[in-house]
Write an enzyme that holds these catalytic residues in place. Sequence first.
Site, short mmCIF file in Angstrom:
data_model
loop_
_atom_site.label_atom_id
_atom_site.label_comp_id
_atom_site.label_asym_id
_atom_site.label_seq_id
_atom_site.Cartn_x
_atom_site.Cartn_y
_atom_site.Cartn_z
N GLY A 138 -19.24 2.36 29.56
CA GLY A 138 -18.82 3.76 29.67
C GLY A 138 -18.17 4.33 28.42
O GLY A 138 -18.54 5.41 27.94
N SER A 159 -15.04 -2.44 31.78
CA SER A 159 -13.98 -1.42 31.75
C SER A 159 -13.03 -1.56 30.55
O SER A 159 -11.84 -1.35 30.69
CB SER A 159 -13.20 -1.42 33.07
OG SER A 159 -14.07 -1.08 34.15
N GLU A 190 -26.30 -5.95 35.72
CA GLU A 190 -27.10 -4.94 36.43
C GLU A 190 -28.54 -5.41 36.59
O GLU A 190 -29.20 -5.11 37.58
CB GLU A 190 -26.99 -3.59 35.69
CG GLU A 190 -25.62 -2.96 35.95
CD GLU A 190 -25.06 -2.14 34.80
OE1 GLU A 190 -25.82 -1.74 33.91
OE2 GLU A 190 -23.83 -1.90 34.82
N LYS A 215 -26.58 1.87 28.29
CA LYS A 215 -27.26 1.84 29.61
C LYS A 215 -28.33 2.94 29.69
O LYS A 215 -28.97 3.24 28.69
CB LYS A 215 -26.22 1.93 30.73
CG LYS A 215 -25.14 0.85 30.58
CD LYS A 215 -24.32 0.63 31.81
CE LYS A 215 -23.31 -0.48 31.51
NZ LYS A 215 -22.48 -0.81 32.65
N ASN A 273 -23.08 -0.57 24.87
CA ASN A 273 -24.24 -0.63 25.76
C ASN A 273 -24.36 0.73 26.43
O ASN A 273 -23.58 1.05 27.32
CB ASN A 273 -24.00 -1.75 26.80
CG ASN A 273 -25.04 -1.75 27.91
OD1 ASN A 273 -26.07 -1.07 27.81
ND2 ASN A 273 -24.76 -2.50 28.97
N HIS A 310 -27.82 -9.08 31.61
CA HIS A 310 -26.76 -8.17 32.06
C HIS A 310 -26.69 -8.19 33.59
O HIS A 310 -27.71 -8.29 34.27
CB HIS A 310 -27.02 -6.75 31.57
CG HIS A 310 -25.83 -5.85 31.78
ND1 HIS A 310 -25.57 -5.26 32.99
CD2 HIS A 310 -24.83 -5.49 30.94
CE1 HIS A 310 -24.45 -4.56 32.88
NE2 HIS A 310 -23.99 -4.68 31.65
N GLY A 350 -17.84 -0.99 35.00
CA GLY A 350 -17.95 0.40 35.45
C GLY A 350 -16.99 0.76 36.57
O GLY A 350 -17.13 1.81 37.19
N GLU A 397 -18.74 -10.92 31.44
CA GLU A 397 -18.60 -9.62 32.10
C GLU A 397 -18.45 -9.83 33.61
O GLU A 397 -19.46 -9.91 34.33
CB GLU A 397 -19.84 -8.76 31.83
CG GLU A 397 -20.07 -8.48 30.36
CD GLU A 397 -20.79 -7.15 30.17
OE1 GLU A 397 -20.27 -6.32 29.43
OE2 GLU A 397 -21.86 -6.95 30.77
#
Length: 254
Positions: free
Chosen positions: A235, A213, A97, A11, A9, A95, A173, A167
């Site tokens: 990430g 992570s 976010e 982002k 992903n 997601h 993150g 998640e």
Amino acid sequence: MRKKMVVGNWKMYTNTATARALAAAVVKGLGDETRVTVGVCPPAPYLLSVAEVLRGSLVALGAQNCYFEKEGAFTGEVSPTMLTDVGCRYVILGHSERRHKLGESDAFINRKVHAALAAGLHVILCLGETLAERQANQTEAVLDTQLQGSFAGLDAQALPRIVLAYEPVWAIGTGQNATPEQAQAAHAFLRGRIAERFGQPAAQSLLIQYGGSVKPDNAATLMHQPDVDGGLIGGASLNADQFLAIVRAALPHG
Ligand code: PGA
């Protein structure tokens, strides 16, 4: 045996040049490895360009979001059929976010799930609790509410085209991944709830990814928990070497 699936992903990162280069490096690194399913989800403006790079490879294309209408006066939105048109196989929905920074509700996500499936997409549906919810022992209740809300109106036939991604919000993150035991417990809970609603065979074939992570050095233990079927990687997916190391960590042992 469920085949594990590792998806990047990206982002709101990359540009045309770095997105194409990253996709090309993943294609090259994956080669003809078919024991794990691999996908990448670039930002919407780069989907078409990345699709060109992925053509003929084993790396699938996914989007990070979509709207629930096919077309219309919805300024700024992207429809599921537009995503299939540019070569997407997957779309990430729900997601954290989008749930927490953009205020998406389970009911809103549910409409998108239906629309994405109707357009022929596979859905990666994300769910997970916040730190406060975990500390208040609400993890299972939160997962259950998100699952039932996002899955409203779905039948067992839809399940082969759905992947769940557990998640935990506190792990995304932050560099603080869930322990393998925490991930396994949440995944087993989710699979149990799916079994109650859709039956054991459907639950046993459903893929449940872990996200939050995941890095090359913690991937192997997480990926080989009995109910963890791969990862949704943020990430670390922006670095081809790290992403490919996670993909390798998900390969069957031996
Ligand atoms: P992270 O993100 O790997 O950077 O924690 C995971 C995700 O948001 O899907």
